[in-house]
Design a protein around this motif. Structure first.
Motif, PDB file in Angstrom:
ATOM      1  N   PRO A  67      33.468  61.382  64.363  1.00  0.00           N
ATOM      2  CA  PRO A  67      33.432  62.325  63.324  1.00  0.00           C
ATOM      3  C   PRO A  67      32.227  63.403  63.594  1.00  0.00           C
ATOM      4  O   PRO A  67      31.095  63.030  63.857  1.00  0.00           O
ATOM      5  CB  PRO A  67      33.441  61.441  62.241  1.00  0.00           C
ATOM      6  CG  PRO A  67      33.652  60.373  62.327  1.00  0.00           C
ATOM      7  CD  PRO A  67      33.522  60.249  64.154  1.00  0.00           C
ATOM      8  N   SER A  68      32.472  64.722  63.531  1.00  0.00           N
ATOM      9  CA  SER A  68      31.392  65.755  63.985  1.00  0.00           C
ATOM     10  C   SER A  68      31.290  66.930  62.926  1.00  0.00           C
ATOM     11  O   SER A  68      32.528  67.491  62.410  1.00  0.00           O
ATOM     12  CB  SER A  68      31.872  66.381  65.379  1.00  0.00           C
ATOM     13  OG  SER A  68      30.709  67.250  65.594  1.00  0.00           O
ATOM     14  N   PHE A  69      30.374  67.328  62.666  1.00  0.00           N
ATOM     15  CA  PHE A  69      29.974  68.533  61.731  1.00  0.00           C
ATOM     16  C   PHE A  69      29.710  69.546  62.559  1.00  0.00           C
ATOM     17  O   PHE A  69      29.753  71.040  62.210  1.00  0.00           O
ATOM     18  CB  PHE A  69      28.663  68.294  60.988  1.00  0.00           C
ATOM     19  CG  PHE A  69      28.987  67.254  59.886  1.00  0.00           C
ATOM     20  CD1 PHE A  69      29.404  67.460  58.721  1.00  0.00           C
ATOM     21  CD2 PHE A  69      28.390  65.890  60.162  1.00  0.00           C
ATOM     22  CE1 PHE A  69      29.658  66.529  57.888  1.00  0.00           C
ATOM     23  CE2 PHE A  69      28.819  65.079  59.395  1.00  0.00           C
ATOM     24  CZ  PHE A  69      29.271  65.295  58.016  1.00  0.00           C
ATOM     25  N   SER A  70      29.927  69.536  63.973  1.00  0.00           N
ATOM     26  CA  SER A  70      29.195  70.870  64.845  1.00  0.00           C
ATOM     27  C   SER A  70      30.196  72.022  64.870  1.00  0.00           C
ATOM     28  O   SER A  70      31.624  71.824  65.063  1.00  0.00           O
ATOM     29  CB  SER A  70      29.061  70.335  66.310  1.00  0.00           C
ATOM     30  OG  SER A  70      28.665  71.301  67.072  1.00  0.00           O
ATOM     31  N   PHE A  71      29.501  73.187  64.509  1.00  0.00           N
ATOM     32  CA  PHE A  71      30.411  74.296  64.788  1.00  0.00           C
ATOM     33  C   PHE A  71      29.431  75.115  65.953  1.00  0.00           C
ATOM     34  O   PHE A  71      29.837  76.465  65.867  1.00  0.00           O
ATOM     35  CB  PHE A  71      30.517  75.182  63.376  1.00  0.00           C
ATOM     36  CG  PHE A  71      29.264  75.126  62.719  1.00  0.00           C
ATOM     37  CD1 PHE A  71      28.385  76.157  62.819  1.00  0.00           C
ATOM     38  CD2 PHE A  71      28.875  74.314  61.688  1.00  0.00           C
ATOM     39  CE1 PHE A  71      27.251  76.223  62.138  1.00  0.00           C
ATOM     40  CE2 PHE A  71      27.884  74.467  60.930  1.00  0.00           C
ATOM     41  CZ  PHE A  71      26.829  75.529  61.221  1.00  0.00           C
ATOM     42  N   LEU A  93      34.766  67.805  61.331  1.00  0.00           N
ATOM     43  CA  LEU A  93      34.201  68.300  60.250  1.00  0.00           C
ATOM     44  C   LEU A  93      33.570  69.404  60.091  1.00  0.00           C
ATOM     45  O   LEU A  93      32.498  69.568  61.050  1.00  0.00           O
ATOM     46  CB  LEU A  93      33.566  67.129  59.361  1.00  0.00           C
ATOM     47  CG  LEU A  93      34.315  65.779  59.237  1.00  0.00           C
ATOM     48  CD1 LEU A  93      33.177  64.628  58.785  1.00  0.00           C
ATOM     49  CD2 LEU A  93      35.337  65.995  58.452  1.00  0.00           C
ATOM     50  N   VAL A  94      33.512  70.307  59.236  1.00  0.00           N
ATOM     51  CA  VAL A  94      32.924  71.543  59.465  1.00  0.00           C
ATOM     52  C   VAL A  94      32.008  71.773  58.180  1.00  0.00           C
ATOM     53  O   VAL A  94      32.369  71.563  56.992  1.00  0.00           O
ATOM     54  CB  VAL A  94      34.031  72.740  59.061  1.00  0.00           C
ATOM     55  CG1 VAL A  94      33.136  74.242  59.291  1.00  0.00           C
ATOM     56  CG2 VAL A  94      35.060  72.744  59.978  1.00  0.00           C
ATOM     57  N   PRO A  95      30.799  71.968  58.468  1.00  0.00           N
ATOM     58  CA  PRO A  95      29.521  71.828  57.524  1.00  0.00           C
ATOM     59  C   PRO A  95      29.752  73.366  56.775  1.00  0.00           C
ATOM     60  O   PRO A  95      30.043  74.361  57.328  1.00  0.00           O
ATOM     61  CB  PRO A  95      28.518  71.906  58.264  1.00  0.00           C
ATOM     62  CG  PRO A  95      28.524  72.216  59.684  1.00  0.00           C
ATOM     63  CD  PRO A  95      30.100  72.097  60.002  1.00  0.00           C
ATOM     64  N   ALA A  96      29.111  73.126  55.546  1.00  0.00           N
ATOM     65  CA  ALA A  96      29.359  74.440  54.822  1.00  0.00           C
ATOM     66  C   ALA A  96      28.626  74.106  53.557  1.00  0.00           C
ATOM     67  O   ALA A  96      28.826  73.004  53.114  1.00  0.00           O
ATOM     68  CB  ALA A  96      30.516  75.083  54.775  1.00  0.00           C
ATOM     69  N   SER A 153      28.369  60.871  57.704  1.00  0.00           N
ATOM     70  CA  SER A 153      27.235  61.825  57.685  1.00  0.00           C
ATOM     71  C   SER A 153      26.979  62.380  59.082  1.00  0.00           C
ATOM     72  O   SER A 153      27.107  61.455  59.956  1.00  0.00           O
ATOM     73  CB  SER A 153      26.041  61.200  56.810  1.00  0.00           C
ATOM     74  OG  SER A 153      25.344  59.994  57.718  1.00  0.00           O
ATOM     75  N   GLY A 154      25.996  63.238  59.115  1.00  0.00           N
ATOM     76  CA  GLY A 154      25.340  63.693  60.269  1.00  0.00           C
ATOM     77  C   GLY A 154      24.324  64.594  60.162  1.00  0.00           C
ATOM     78  O   GLY A 154      24.120  65.214  58.961  1.00  0.00           O
ATOM     79  N   LEU A 155      23.616  65.031  61.374  1.00  0.00           N
ATOM     80  CA  LEU A 155      22.439  65.779  61.271  1.00  0.00           C
ATOM     81  C   LEU A 155      22.829  66.825  61.926  1.00  0.00           C
ATOM     82  O   LEU A 155      23.401  66.896  63.119  1.00  0.00           O
ATOM     83  CB  LEU A 155      21.144  64.963  61.618  1.00  0.00           C
ATOM     84  CG  LEU A 155      20.645  64.102  60.739  1.00  0.00           C
ATOM     85  CD1 LEU A 155      19.670  62.968  61.320  1.00  0.00           C
ATOM     86  CD2 LEU A 155      20.183  64.576  59.420  1.00  0.00           C
ATOM     87  N   VAL A 156      22.363  68.133  61.668  1.00  0.00           N
ATOM     88  CA  VAL A 156      22.776  69.513  62.441  1.00  0.00           C
ATOM     89  C   VAL A 156      21.372  70.372  62.608  1.00  0.00           C
ATOM     90  O   VAL A 156      20.657  70.291  61.177  1.00  0.00           O
ATOM     91  CB  VAL A 156      23.892  70.310  62.085  1.00  0.00           C
ATOM     92  CG1 VAL A 156      23.718  70.506  60.641  1.00  0.00           C
ATOM     93  CG2 VAL A 156      24.084  71.247  63.022  1.00  0.00           C
ATOM     94  N   TYR A 157      21.071  70.845  63.560  1.00  0.00           N
ATOM     95  CA  TYR A 157      19.886  71.531  63.601  1.00  0.00           C
ATOM     96  C   TYR A 157      20.140  73.054  63.734  1.00  0.00           C
ATOM     97  O   TYR A 157      20.933  73.253  64.600  1.00  0.00           O
ATOM     98  CB  TYR A 157      18.784  71.234  64.559  1.00  0.00           C
ATOM     99  CG  TYR A 157      17.595  71.834  64.909  1.00  0.00           C
ATOM    100  CD1 TYR A 157      16.548  71.413  64.306  1.00  0.00           C
ATOM    101  CD2 TYR A 157      17.486  72.905  65.543  1.00  0.00           C
ATOM    102  CE1 TYR A 157      15.334  72.212  64.436  1.00  0.00           C
ATOM    103  CE2 TYR A 157      16.203  73.960  65.738  1.00  0.00           C
ATOM    104  CZ  TYR A 157      15.104  73.310  65.168  1.00  0.00           C
ATOM    105  OH  TYR A 157      13.945  74.027  64.964  1.00  0.00           O
ATOM    106  N   ASN A 166      19.265  69.188  59.191  1.00  0.00           N
ATOM    107  CA  ASN A 166      20.022  69.246  57.808  1.00  0.00           C
ATOM    108  C   ASN A 166      21.053  68.250  57.877  1.00  0.00           C
ATOM    109  O   ASN A 166      21.550  67.964  58.900  1.00  0.00           O
ATOM    110  CB  ASN A 166      20.908  70.508  57.816  1.00  0.00           C
ATOM    111  CG  ASN A 166      19.971  71.602  57.768  1.00  0.00           C
ATOM    112  OD1 ASN A 166      19.798  72.281  56.830  1.00  0.00           O
ATOM    113  ND2 ASN A 166      19.596  72.515  58.954  1.00  0.00           N
ATOM    114  N   SER A 167      20.980  67.314  56.825  1.00  0.00           N
ATOM    115  CA  SER A 167      22.027  66.212  56.592  1.00  0.00           C
ATOM    116  C   SER A 167      22.947  66.730  55.717  1.00  0.00           C
ATOM    117  O   SER A 167      22.821  67.147  54.652  1.00  0.00           O
ATOM    118  CB  SER A 167      21.170  65.288  55.696  1.00  0.00           C
ATOM    119  OG  SER A 167      21.860  64.009  55.856  1.00  0.00           O
TER     120      SER A 167
END
Length: 280
Positions: free
Chosen positions: A274-278, A33-36, A182-186, A224-225
């Motif tokens: 499932p991941s948000f990491s880019f 999953l791509v955050p944006a 959901s996920g958290l990215v710094y 960030n959530s």
């Protein structure tokens, strides 16, 4: 649940323009999953700063559905893994060496709570991955307002006498499909990620898989959530998965161990989540 604090409003005096990646997958679970969040051009408030985390573990596994062409569905139940420890960890650059940030007890009924979420060490942050912006067999592009940004994902590691592995918070619908994660990215600075990527892959089973990613998120310096909503439709031999990613939380939704056996390398467990990491 996530606990957040808000920045104090400031008077806006001038207008400004505030200038994830989808990997091939074999099942709807193995989504990248791509955050944006589109922040208004003159919005006095930033998204909330995430500074604490609590949740409840549950049992869950993917099983074939004999009434639906043996497609995998997610079956969940109350936590039976017992008491233990939950850790927040980062896995720099797909490493198998997890760095623990903090730990907290896990109660027998699956509940855990972190009073604080410390920032990861600066030397664990990694650059934006080139593969996050575009890929072969894809149209569209993911745009980053500051390509020099560095960041990292947060992972939840669970260990009891009966269970061990990486966990992810999910929403499951009544038919056993994962609809939200959901996920958290710094990130080390404010960053806007935007754009749509549409990718097409044809597997050995002759099923054409199409992924459409709708990304619109304003990240701020710190944790960030993010919430990814997933919808999968199959028409004939074409399966289309649409992922919409926004800032937000899943509230009291349960956490599940999804990374496979704890005996497997952490990088392999991570790749199954499932991941948000880019970031690389």
């Amino acid at each position: 649940m996530l606990t957040a604090s808000f920045q104090s409003p400031q008077i806006c005096t001038s207008a400004s323009n505030i200038h994830a990646n989808f990997a091939p997958y074999e099942t709807p679970l193995a989504l990248l999953l791509v955050p944006a969040l589109l922040l208004a051009a003159c919005n006095p408030e930033k998204p909330p700063v995430v500074n604490a985390l609590s949740g409840t573990m549950a049992e869950g596994e993917l099983v074939p559905d004999s009434e639906n062409n043996n497609n995998l569905v997610f079956k969940s139940s109350a936590w039976t893994g017992g008491a233990g420890t939950v850790k927040t960890v980062v896995l720099p650059d797909m490493s198998d060496l997890a760095l623990m940030l903090t730990s907290t007890p896990l109660s027998a009924d699956g509940k855990f709570s972190f009073a604080t979420l410390p920032a990861p060490p600066a030397d664990t942050l990694t650059p934006i991955s080139a593969g996050s912006q575009t890929q072969p067999d894809c149209t569209g592009e993911i745009k980053f307002s500051d390509p020099a940004t560095q960041g990292i994902d947060l992972f939840i590691s669970v260990k009891t006498d009966l269970r061990a592995g990486l966990a992810r918070q999910l929403v499951i619908d009544t038919t056993g499909n994962i609809t939200k994660t959901s996920g958290l990215v710094y990130v080390d600075r404010d960053l806007k990620v935007s754009g749509t990527l549409r990718c097409t892959f044809t597997g050995t089973d002759n099923l054409t898989r199409v992924s459409v990613n709708d990304n619109d998120v304003q990240l701020h310096k710190g944790w960030n959530s993010l919430v990814g909503s997933v919808k999968t439709e199959t028409v004939g031999t074409v399966m289309t998965t649409t992922t919409t990613t926004r800032a937000g939380t899943l509230g009291d939704a349960k956490w599940y161990l999804l990374g496979g056996s704890s005996a497997q390398p952490l990088s392999l467990q991570k790749s199954r989540l499932p991941s948000f990491s880019f970031f690389r």
